[in-house]
Design an enzyme around this catalytic site. Structure first.
Site, PDB file in Angstrom:
ATOM      1  N   TRP A 148      -2.347   0.781  -1.053  1.00 38.15           N
ATOM      2  CA  TRP A 148      -0.883   0.763  -1.065  1.00 38.15           C
ATOM      3  C   TRP A 148      -0.123   0.485   0.514  1.00 38.15           C
ATOM      4  CZ3 TRP A 148       3.229   3.600   0.721  1.00 38.15           C
ATOM      5  CH2 TRP A 148       4.653   2.989   0.503  1.00 38.15           C
ATOM      6  N   GLU A 186      -2.117  -1.863  -5.036  1.00 36.45           N
ATOM      7  CA  GLU A 186      -1.085  -1.330  -5.970  1.00 36.45           C
ATOM      8  C   GLU A 186       0.274  -1.953  -5.563  1.00 36.45           C
ATOM      9  OE1 GLU A 186       0.010   2.771  -5.007  1.00 36.45           O
ATOM     10  OE2 GLU A 186       1.406   2.915  -6.562  1.00 36.45           O
ATOM     11  N   LYS A 230       4.475  -3.181  -5.952  1.00 39.45           N
ATOM     12  CA  LYS A 230       5.690  -2.402  -5.919  1.00 39.45           C
ATOM     13  C   LYS A 230       6.926  -3.442  -6.078  1.00 39.45           C
ATOM     14  CE  LYS A 230       7.754   1.398  -3.434  1.00 39.45           C
ATOM     15  NZ  LYS A 230       7.545   2.817  -2.718  1.00 39.45           N
ATOM     16  N   ASP A 289       1.770   1.509 -10.980  1.00 40.68           N
ATOM     17  CA  ASP A 289       2.652   2.775 -10.746  1.00 40.68           C
ATOM     18  C   ASP A 289       3.860   2.719 -11.806  1.00 40.68           C
ATOM     19  OD1 ASP A 289       4.669   4.635  -9.768  1.00 40.68           O
ATOM     20  OD2 ASP A 289       3.329   5.098  -8.240  1.00 40.68           O
ATOM     21  N   HIS A 335       7.202   1.637 -10.186  1.00 36.39           N
ATOM     22  CA  HIS A 335       7.208   0.334  -9.444  1.00 36.39           C
ATOM     23  C   HIS A 335       7.755  -0.925 -10.100  1.00 36.39           C
ATOM     24  CE1 HIS A 335       4.410   1.901  -6.201  1.00 36.39           C
ATOM     25  NE2 HIS A 335       5.261   2.868  -6.571  1.00 36.39           N
ATOM     26  N   HIS A 373      -0.868   4.853 -12.000  1.00 30.86           N
ATOM     27  CA  HIS A 373      -0.368   6.077 -11.122  1.00 30.86           C
ATOM     28  C   HIS A 373       0.902   6.502 -12.148  1.00 30.86           C
ATOM     29  CE1 HIS A 373      -1.332   5.603  -6.804  1.00 30.86           C
ATOM     30  NE2 HIS A 373      -2.254   6.092  -7.537  1.00 30.86           N
ATOM     31  N   ASP A 392      12.430   4.471  -8.066  1.00 29.74           N
ATOM     32  CA  ASP A 392      11.023   4.832  -7.733  1.00 29.74           C
ATOM     33  C   ASP A 392      11.031   6.458  -7.314  1.00 29.74           C
ATOM     34  OD1 ASP A 392       8.128   5.058  -7.732  1.00 29.74           O
ATOM     35  OD2 ASP A 392       8.138   4.109  -5.580  1.00 29.74           O
ATOM     36  N   ASP A 433       9.688   9.376  -8.097  1.00 34.68           N
ATOM     37  CA  ASP A 433       8.530  10.217  -8.088  1.00 34.68           C
ATOM     38  C   ASP A 433       8.916  11.455  -8.582  1.00 34.68           C
ATOM     39  OD1 ASP A 433       6.199   8.579  -7.370  1.00 34.68           O
ATOM     40  OD2 ASP A 433       7.440   8.391  -5.573  1.00 34.68           O
ATOM     41  N   ASP A 487       0.836  10.641  -9.600  1.00 34.22           N
ATOM     42  CA  ASP A 487       1.732  10.131  -8.150  1.00 34.22           C
ATOM     43  C   ASP A 487       3.165  10.547  -8.358  1.00 34.22           C
ATOM     44  OD1 ASP A 487       2.716   9.211  -5.896  1.00 34.22           O
ATOM     45  OD2 ASP A 487       2.362   7.125  -6.439  1.00 34.22           O
TER      46      ASP A 487
HETATM   47  C1  RNT Z   1       4.305   4.344  -2.752  1.00 37.82           C
HETATM   48  C2  RNT Z   1       2.903   4.402  -3.904  1.00 37.82           C
HETATM   49  C3  RNT Z   1       1.786   5.141  -3.489  1.00 37.82           C
HETATM   50  C4  RNT Z   1       2.163   6.477  -2.815  1.00 37.82           C
HETATM   51  C5  RNT Z   1       0.979   7.296  -2.200  1.00 37.82           C
HETATM   52  C6  RNT Z   1       1.443   8.488  -1.417  1.00 37.82           C
HETATM   53  O1  RNT Z   1       5.227   4.051  -3.364  1.00 37.82           O
HETATM   54  O2  RNT Z   1       3.540   4.765  -5.193  1.00 37.82           O
HETATM   55  O3  RNT Z   1       0.805   5.346  -4.595  1.00 37.82           O
HETATM   56  O4  RNT Z   1       2.972   7.234  -3.271  1.00 37.82           O
HETATM   57  O5  RNT Z   1      -0.096   6.312  -1.730  1.00 37.82           O
HETATM   58 ZN    ZN Z   2       1.902   5.017  -6.702  1.00 38.11          ZN
END
Ligand code: RNT
Ligand code: ZN
Length: 416
Positions: free
Chosen positions: A185, A228, A230, A261, A264, A288, A296, A298, A328
């Protein structure tokens, strides 16, 4: 009523729908979840640093005491997590978790030896490792572009980092006797409208090709690459070089894996609908598991509709062996071990929930055009005695978990 009695009743209820709770529990505990390293230390990493590492489009918010400050502290935390979270776990670590002692080793020169402690831990705990190159929190990421940078020296540096990371993954795979999944990523993107989106994407393709496709020194059976995508990030609100369309196409054209993810995408989108679309063409997806709120963000994963829908979709397509599951998320405002326990247990719970879905009946009703009965059965499933099924194997573990969390809380408060 004891939990054993409650389980017996629940087992009968599910059996009436043709569902076997014993085998669902067994299967749910076997599916590997790769726990993310970065909840323990707020994505700080343990590199021996020159001053002033920053940059890169992600950040943890909060200042709850007890962040892991060293690899040893992080490994203690993961040990606690292994104790209190049921089922098969892996651990995916970031390149910035390199332990180089007093020496500063820049990211383009890291090697398997800098992950010796991690590999020893992995063998001791029988927990396989996965890996992530770290394309952020570094002066060469401060301008917002890494593999797609228009500066050839910056690009070269990150290509070297990418190759170094893949070699480390290969060493981890050998260490554990099974493949190591590598998730690439990069934060590359722009806050505002770029005049030229094209060059960045061309450069990213060149860099990825150099580091992954043309680099023959790494065994692709051992180091299994994923990219990955986004939609946007902090400082890359308008333009992300590695968008969904970019990486979905890149991965398929190069025969590598693609990572979805949950955070994302546009806020009204979920990845649930995308799995069956991508899996028409992709061999495998890395998921993820996260919890976006408005963006996003998290948040710590919980047992919510989104999570259930995701795993139900996998169950209904019987796609368990075509997805790799990793967590994640990071929340620095609460106890970090509790954050792990809550998120990982929710993920496992949602997997078990999905394995107790009457998919066959639902599909029959759908085929017969009885969509009212389909909807009714879907909704009735939510109030089945699922808690009793989850509890039967978890109750002892959960008591320990709460005690352990309290213990961890007190212990970690002394860390600053
Ligand atoms: C970032 C991505 C990625 C990170 C990690 C720390 O938007 O989701 O996966 O969260 O690599
Ligand atoms: Zn991620």
């Amino acid at each position: 009523m004891s939990s054993d009695q409650a389980y017996k009743l629940a087992k009968n209820d599910y059996a009436e729908l043709g569902l076997d709770t014993d085998s669902a529990i067994k299967a749910a505990l076997k599916i590997p979840i790769s726990l993310h390293c970065w909840q323990a230390d707020d994505v700080g990493g343990f590199e021996t640093k020159e001053a002033g590492l920053a940059g890169g489009g992600i950040m943890a918010t909060g200042n709850y005491p007890g962040r892991a400050r060293t690899g040893d502290e992080a490994r203690q935390d993961y040990d606690k997590v292994l104790e209190i979270v049921p089922g098969k776990l892996r651990l995916n670590i970031h390149a910035c978790y390199a332990e180089t002692g007093t020496k500063v080793v820049d990211r383009d020169r890291i090697a398997p030896e800098h992950f010796a402690n991690w590999m020893a831990w992995s063998r001791k705990r029988r927990v396989a490792l996965d890996f992530n190159p770290t394309f952020f929190a570094h002066p060469k990421a401060n301008a917002g572009f890494t593999l797609s940078s228009t500066d050839p020296a910056t690009r070269k540096f990150w290509v070297k980092h990418c190759i170094a990371s893949r070699k480390i993954a290969e060493a981890m795979a050998k260490n554990q006797g099974s493949p190591c999944l590598v998730n690439h990523w990069i934060p590359d993107g722009a806050k505002d409208f770029p005049a030229d989106r094209w060059t960045y994407r061309e450069l990213l393709t060149q860099s990825l090709d150099a580091a992954i496709v043309k680099e023959k020194s790494v065994n692709k059976k051992l180091c299994v690459d994923y990219v990955e995508s986004k939609l946007f990030g902090i400082g890359s609100e308008e333009f992300v070089v590695g968008s969904a369309e970019y990486y979905g196409s890149y991965a398929i054209s190069r025969g590598i894996g693609y990572t979805l993810d949950m955070g994302h995408w546009h806020p009204t989108e979920t990845i649930t609908d995308k799995i069956s679309a991508f899996l028409q063409f992709h061999k495998k997806l890395l998921l993820h598991v996260s919890r976006p709120i408005r963006w996003d963000s998290d948040h710590v994963v919980i047992f919510n509709d989104d999570l259930r829908a995701l795993f139900l979709e996998i169950a209904r397509g019987n796609a368990w062996d075509r997805v790799a599951i990793a967590t994640d998320y990071f929340d620095a405002s609460i106890n970090r071990i509790a954050a792990y326990a809550i998120g990982l247990r929710a993920t496992r719970k949602a997997i078990l929930y999905a394995l107790l879905d009457p998919s066959a009946q639902l599909k029959e009703l759908e085929a017969a055009g009885n969509n009212a009965a389909r909807l009714a059965l879907m909704d009735e499933m939510k109030t089945m005695p699922f808690g009793a099924v989850w509890d039967i194997k978890q109750v002892a573990q959960r008591k320990r978990s709460l005690a352990a969390t309290r213990h961890a809380h007190n212990e970690r408060r002394t860390r600053r």
